[in-house]
Scaffold this motif. Structure first.
Motif, PDB file in Angstrom:
ATOM      1  N   ILE A  78       0.865  -1.159  -0.228  1.00  0.00           N
ATOM      2  CA  ILE A  78      -0.173  -0.065  -0.053  1.00  0.00           C
ATOM      3  C   ILE A  78       0.974   1.063   0.002  1.00  0.00           C
ATOM      4  CG2 ILE A  78      -1.670   1.287   1.289  1.00  0.00           C
ATOM      5  CD1 ILE A  78      -2.770  -1.119   2.415  1.00  0.00           C
ATOM      6  N   ALA A  79       2.108   1.280   1.016  1.00  0.00           N
ATOM      7  CA  ALA A  79       2.693   2.418   0.787  1.00  0.00           C
ATOM      8  C   ALA A  79       3.468   2.755  -0.620  1.00  0.00           C
ATOM      9  CB  ALA A  79       3.959   2.274   2.136  1.00  0.00           C
ATOM     10  N   VAL A  80       3.950   1.394  -1.284  1.00  0.00           N
ATOM     11  CA  VAL A  80       4.624   1.564  -2.343  1.00  0.00           C
ATOM     12  C   VAL A  80       3.649   2.226  -3.563  1.00  0.00           C
ATOM     13  CG1 VAL A  80       5.408   0.387  -4.199  1.00  0.00           C
ATOM     14  CG2 VAL A  80       6.105  -0.295  -2.173  1.00  0.00           C
ATOM     15  N   VAL A  81       2.279   1.757  -3.476  1.00  0.00           N
ATOM     16  CA  VAL A  81       1.320   2.276  -4.262  1.00  0.00           C
ATOM     17  C   VAL A  81       1.010   3.558  -4.171  1.00  0.00           C
ATOM     18  CG1 VAL A  81      -1.218   2.223  -4.794  1.00  0.00           C
ATOM     19  CG2 VAL A  81       0.137  -0.092  -5.008  1.00  0.00           C
ATOM     20  N   ALA A  82       0.961   4.125  -2.635  1.00  0.00           N
ATOM     21  CA  ALA A  82       0.858   5.651  -2.472  1.00  0.00           C
ATOM     22  C   ALA A  82       1.887   6.456  -3.034  1.00  0.00           C
ATOM     23  CB  ALA A  82       1.005   5.625  -1.037  1.00  0.00           C
ATOM     24  N   ASP A  83       3.122   6.030  -3.034  1.00  0.00           N
ATOM     25  CA  ASP A  83       4.149   6.752  -3.656  1.00  0.00           C
ATOM     26  C   ASP A  83       4.170   6.666  -5.101  1.00  0.00           C
ATOM     27  OD1 ASP A  83       5.549   7.262  -1.183  1.00  0.00           O
ATOM     28  OD2 ASP A  83       7.266   6.028  -1.666  1.00  0.00           O
ATOM     29  N   LEU A  84       3.663   5.596  -6.022  1.00  0.00           N
ATOM     30  CA  LEU A  84       3.374   5.758  -7.216  1.00  0.00           C
ATOM     31  C   LEU A  84       2.428   6.592  -7.521  1.00  0.00           C
ATOM     32  CD1 LEU A  84       3.680   1.716  -7.944  1.00  0.00           C
ATOM     33  CD2 LEU A  84       5.168   3.598  -8.691  1.00  0.00           C
ATOM     34  N   HIS A  85       1.109   6.622  -6.838  1.00  0.00           N
ATOM     35  CA  HIS A  85       0.160   7.447  -7.124  1.00  0.00           C
ATOM     36  C   HIS A  85       0.506   9.023  -6.918  1.00  0.00           C
ATOM     37  CE1 HIS A  85      -3.955   8.595  -7.400  1.00  0.00           C
ATOM     38  NE2 HIS A  85      -3.938   9.254  -6.328  1.00  0.00           N
ATOM     39  N   ALA A  86       1.470   9.170  -5.990  1.00  0.00           N
ATOM     40  CA  ALA A  86       1.896  10.626  -5.603  1.00  0.00           C
ATOM     41  C   ALA A  86       2.665  11.264  -6.741  1.00  0.00           C
ATOM     42  CB  ALA A  86       2.581  10.766  -4.273  1.00  0.00           C
ATOM     43  N   ARG A  87       3.294  10.473  -7.505  1.00  0.00           N
ATOM     44  CA  ARG A  87       4.112  10.468  -8.524  1.00  0.00           C
ATOM     45  C   ARG A  87       3.500  10.780 -10.065  1.00  0.00           C
ATOM     46  NH1 ARG A  87       7.890   7.297  -6.201  1.00  0.00           N
ATOM     47  NH2 ARG A  87       7.667   5.666  -7.907  1.00  0.00           N
ATOM     48  N   ASP A  88       2.013  10.421  -9.821  1.00  0.00           N
ATOM     49  CA  ASP A  88       0.989  10.055 -10.947  1.00  0.00           C
ATOM     50  C   ASP A  88       1.854   9.022 -11.800  1.00  0.00           C
ATOM     51  OD1 ASP A  88      -1.281  10.231 -12.274  1.00  0.00           O
ATOM     52  OD2 ASP A  88      -0.411  12.193 -13.601  1.00  0.00           O
ATOM     53  N   GLN A  89       2.108   7.833 -11.286  1.00  0.00           N
ATOM     54  CA  GLN A  89       2.759   6.801 -12.238  1.00  0.00           C
ATOM     55  C   GLN A  89       1.924   5.659 -12.272  1.00  0.00           C
ATOM     56  OE1 GLN A  89       6.695   5.983 -10.997  1.00  0.00           O
ATOM     57  NE2 GLN A  89       7.363   4.969 -12.727  1.00  0.00           N
ATOM     58  N   ARG A  90       1.834   5.070 -13.257  1.00  0.00           N
ATOM     59  CA  ARG A  90       0.991   3.920 -13.363  1.00  0.00           C
ATOM     60  C   ARG A  90       1.786   2.501 -13.923  1.00  0.00           C
ATOM     61  NH1 ARG A  90      -4.367   3.629 -10.945  1.00  0.00           N
ATOM     62  NH2 ARG A  90      -4.680   6.026 -10.719  1.00  0.00           N
ATOM     63  N   LEU A  91       1.489   1.573 -13.491  1.00  0.00           N
ATOM     64  CA  LEU A  91       2.086   0.248 -13.754  1.00  0.00           C
ATOM     65  C   LEU A  91       1.465  -0.481 -15.303  1.00  0.00           C
ATOM     66  CD1 LEU A  91       2.347  -1.307 -10.411  1.00  0.00           C
ATOM     67  CD2 LEU A  91       4.433  -0.402 -11.720  1.00  0.00           C
ATOM     68  N   PRO A  92       2.305  -1.006 -15.896  1.00  0.00           N
ATOM     69  CA  PRO A  92       1.792  -1.584 -17.396  1.00  0.00           C
ATOM     70  C   PRO A  92       0.862  -2.860 -17.061  1.00  0.00           C
ATOM     71  CG  PRO A  92       3.924  -2.291 -17.155  1.00  0.00           C
ATOM     72  CD  PRO A  92       3.675  -1.524 -15.994  1.00  0.00           C
ATOM     73  N   TYR A  93       0.325  -2.985 -15.765  1.00  0.00           N
ATOM     74  CA  TYR A  93      -0.562  -4.006 -15.437  1.00  0.00           C
ATOM     75  C   TYR A  93      -1.230  -3.502 -14.372  1.00  0.00           C
ATOM     76  CZ  TYR A  93       3.515  -4.836 -12.516  1.00  0.00           C
ATOM     77  OH  TYR A  93       4.547  -4.631 -11.659  1.00  0.00           O
ATOM     78  N   ASP A  94      -2.498  -4.023 -14.002  1.00  0.00           N
ATOM     79  CA  ASP A  94      -3.255  -3.863 -12.756  1.00  0.00           C
ATOM     80  C   ASP A  94      -2.449  -4.670 -11.577  1.00  0.00           C
ATOM     81  OD1 ASP A  94      -5.097  -2.596 -14.094  1.00  0.00           O
ATOM     82  OD2 ASP A  94      -6.470  -4.266 -14.030  1.00  0.00           O
ATOM     83  N   LEU A  95      -2.212  -3.704 -10.380  1.00  0.00           N
ATOM     84  CA  LEU A  95      -1.678  -4.280  -9.204  1.00  0.00           C
ATOM     85  C   LEU A  95      -3.005  -4.459  -8.183  1.00  0.00           C
ATOM     86  CD1 LEU A  95       0.793  -5.167  -7.602  1.00  0.00           C
ATOM     87  CD2 LEU A  95       0.838  -2.873  -6.667  1.00  0.00           C
ATOM     88  N   GLU A  96      -3.042  -5.480  -7.520  1.00  0.00           N
ATOM     89  CA  GLU A  96      -3.910  -5.892  -6.727  1.00  0.00           C
ATOM     90  C   GLU A  96      -3.331  -6.133  -5.751  1.00  0.00           C
ATOM     91  OE1 GLU A  96      -8.214  -7.898  -7.605  1.00  0.00           O
ATOM     92  OE2 GLU A  96      -6.929  -9.807  -7.231  1.00  0.00           O
ATOM     93  N   VAL A  97      -3.828  -5.429  -4.439  1.00  0.00           N
ATOM     94  CA  VAL A  97      -3.215  -5.935  -3.154  1.00  0.00           C
ATOM     95  C   VAL A  97      -4.388  -6.488  -2.219  1.00  0.00           C
ATOM     96  CG1 VAL A  97      -2.202  -4.905  -1.109  1.00  0.00           C
ATOM     97  CG2 VAL A  97      -1.782  -3.651  -3.262  1.00  0.00           C
ATOM     98  N   ILE A  98      -4.091  -7.820  -1.603  1.00  0.00           N
ATOM     99  CA  ILE A  98      -5.159  -8.541  -1.012  1.00  0.00           C
ATOM    100  C   ILE A  98      -4.495  -8.620   0.271  1.00  0.00           C
ATOM    101  CG2 ILE A  98      -6.519 -10.582  -1.065  1.00  0.00           C
ATOM    102  CD1 ILE A  98      -5.584 -11.223  -4.004  1.00  0.00           C
TER     103      ILE A  98
END
Length: 583
Positions: free
Chosen positions: A273-293
């Motif tokens: 979740i923290a890694v995704v928050a950092d990506l989101h803060a940089r407006d950066q997306r991955l080339p695939y969906d990331l699902e955190v379960i």
């Protein structure tokens, strides 16, 4: 400002001077580490300094330890500490001890020094770098004074390295912000419990549901779409740059054992979740969906059935478990309904394996291997398979005073011999372990030879052939022991789970990310079971282990890790995500 680049570029004498305060009164460490320049990262510098100490003679290691001041000792009271030590002791209020606390610490320092021959060393700024309480310091002092000398020597050196790590961060202006966020979240969840006296979070209790709500909130803040499914899994999805992409799954469980630790399972949820928050803060997306379960249940505390969350994801949920009953007579189905879940929706939770790129779980090691090697991270090679049995032994109960030793049929003596057999046989195999965790003499009395004994067997190995060979030898040995002693035996098999190898392609990609961070790529097996075992039924799996402190202890309130280790794990995981091929 000091940076890795300036440390790499300066003369050796300048390098030593820049690091003068990092290891207490021990400039020889920096002098030897200077020869390993250039350093690619702060992690590589820390590793080089640690390697110098590890390779030093025992006399040099002891001199390093003895260079450190006592906590709240005479030097501290006299104001004779280094600036670094003064700041560290003040951060935990050791300059503000009560008279009783000073007396406690004075007595502990004297006892410890007399026992080990060097001062008690503790990174008093603690796992987060914010400072331990005086009560926590005294409790740690009291616990560690009972260690064997060799164990305590190694722990003291690890604490020296932790102190050096914190000092290096300050020198270079580095804050492990991602790791600190994860640690803060773990602390918050650690306050939500079924009981007041410890951390216990069992399936579908009010504490469990509050924990799920916290996780869901953090996922939304991180930029994910979130839902809680019919078994209580909290699922956050960070959509790809382009719609229609496949999915990489990650995560772990948020339930706990009774009186458990704060990081088991939860690290593998909160770090992504923290890694995704950092990506989101940089407006950066991955080339695939990331699902955190955040899997709702793995430990089996309330209904004695494990992996409920991940089995629903893999489509292998046993609907018969809905009638399982807890200690209060509540069925699992009723617990779900009371929490607002509809069990008829469980079948729809299953994922399509064709749409998955894999499952990667981050987890504390729950063991001492990384700690002993001085490494923050390791790549899991396989999750061990397990064979579990109950062994029931039948002898003859007779008078303890009148039955000669050679005429006894003592079931407990046979059990003792079996315990030693398990220990001896499991020392023969790599990554093979054996445990007798339960040992009981039913109705035993001090003056009666045990006529019955009951014990458990748990044999684990990352290689099924190794495990099964050990099981065969142990069972044969039990029969031999019982025949020689005139003891009847009955075996009840409880469990047989095959090992789960991790996918080589994902292992290699994780290992490459570890190396890019300036750390060695080390593979090691997992002796504990994880949700990844179930997810392997669906897709390729991999695991990244993060170092445990306190001797590697887990499933225990003493379970610990550091913000720095969480931070580098987060950066490695982020690098892995960004470098992962889409197919």
């Amino acid at each position: 400002m000091t940076t890795i680049a300036t440390l790499n570029a300066c003369e050796a004498a300048g390098f030593v001077e820049a690091l003068r305060g990092i290891y207490e009164h021990s400039p020889w460490i920096a002098a030897r580490a200077a020869q390993a320049r250039p350093f690619a990262s702060l992690a590589a510098l820390k590793r080089a300094l640690q390697s110098v100490v590890d390779a030093a003679s025992i006399d040099e290691q002891l001199a390093l330890l003895r260079a450190h001041p006592e906590l709240a000792g005479k030097a501290a009271i006299a104001g004779a500490l280094t600036a670094e030590s003064t700041s560290e002791q003040a951060s935990s209020g050791l300059d503000r001890c009560t008279p009783h606390e000073y007396a406690q610490l004075h007595a502990l320092n004297a006892d410890y020094n007399g026992r080990f021959g060097f001062p008690f060393i503790l990174a008093v700024k603690g796992p987060t770098g914010q400072g331990l309480s005086r009560q926590a310091i005294i409790a740690t002092f009291e616990r560690r004074i009972g260690n064997a000398r060799g164990d305590e020597l190694r722990e003291a050196l690890r604490q020296v390295h932790r102190i050096a790590e914190i000092r290096l961060n300050a020198l270079l202006g580095v804050t492990p912000s991602l790791g600190a966020r994860v640690m803060d979240w773990c602390e918050t969840l650690g306050t939500i419990s079924d009981v007041e006296t410890n951390l216990t979070c069992a399936y579908m209790t009010p504490a469990h549901q509050r924990t799920a709500a916290c996780i869901a909130g953090w996922m939304r803040e991180a930029g994910m779409t979130v839902h809680i499914d019919a078994v209580g899994n909290v699922v956050g999805r960070y959509a790809a740059a382009q719609p229609g992409a496949n999915t990489l799954a990650t995560g772990s469980h948020y339930d706990t054992v009774r009186d458990g630790g704060k990081y088991d399972g939860r690290l593998g949820i909160l770090l992504p979740i923290a890694v995704v928050a950092d990506l989101h803060a940089r407006d950066q997306r991955l080339p695939y969906d990331l699902e955190v379960i955040a899997f709702a249940e793995e430990e089996g505390v309330r209904f004695r059935s494990t992996f409920l969350g991940s089995s629903a994801i893999t489509g292998s949920f046993d609907m018969g478990l809905l009638s399982a009953v807890d200690s209060d007579g509540v069925t699992l189905g009723d617990a779900l309904a009371q929490a607002g879940h509809d069990h008829s929706d469980i079948a729809g939770i299953a994922r399509d394996p064709a749409l998955l790129l894999g499952f990667v779980e981050v987890h504390i090691e729950q063991g001492p291997v990384l700690l002993e090697r001085g490494l923050p991270l390791g790549v899991v090679s396989a999750i061990a398979g397990s064979s579990r049995y109950i062994v029931e032994l039948r002898g003859v109960a007779s008078h303890a005073g009148t039955t000669p030793m050679g005429m006894r049929r003592d079931a407990a003596a046979a059990a003792a011999e079996i315990v030693l057999l398990v220990e001896a046989r499991c020392r023969q195999g790599a990554a093979l372990v054996g445990t007798v965790g339960q040992l009981e003499v039913p109705g035993g009395s001090v003056n009666v030879i045990p006529g019955a004994c009951r014990l458990s067997l748990d044999i684990r190995a990352a290689d099924d052939a190794v495990r099964l060979a050990a099981v065969a030898d142990i069972l044969a040995g039990i029969s031999t022991i019982c025949a020689a002693r005139g003891i009847g035996e009955r075996l009840v098999k409880l469990l047989e789970i095959d090992a789960v190898p991790c996918a080589p392609r994902l292992m290699a990609q994780l290992g490459a990310a570890v190396e890019r961070a300036g750390l060695p790529h080390v593979d090691l097996p997992s002796g504990a079971g994880h949700d990844a075992m179930r997810m392997a039924e669906l897709t390729d799996v991999a695991m990244l282990f993060v170092r445990c402190g306190n001797g590697g202890i887990s499933h225990n309130p003493l379970e610990t890790m550091t913000a720095d280790d969480a931070d580098i794990a987060g950066r490695v995981f982020s690098d892995f995500l960004l470098d992962l091929p889409q197919a």
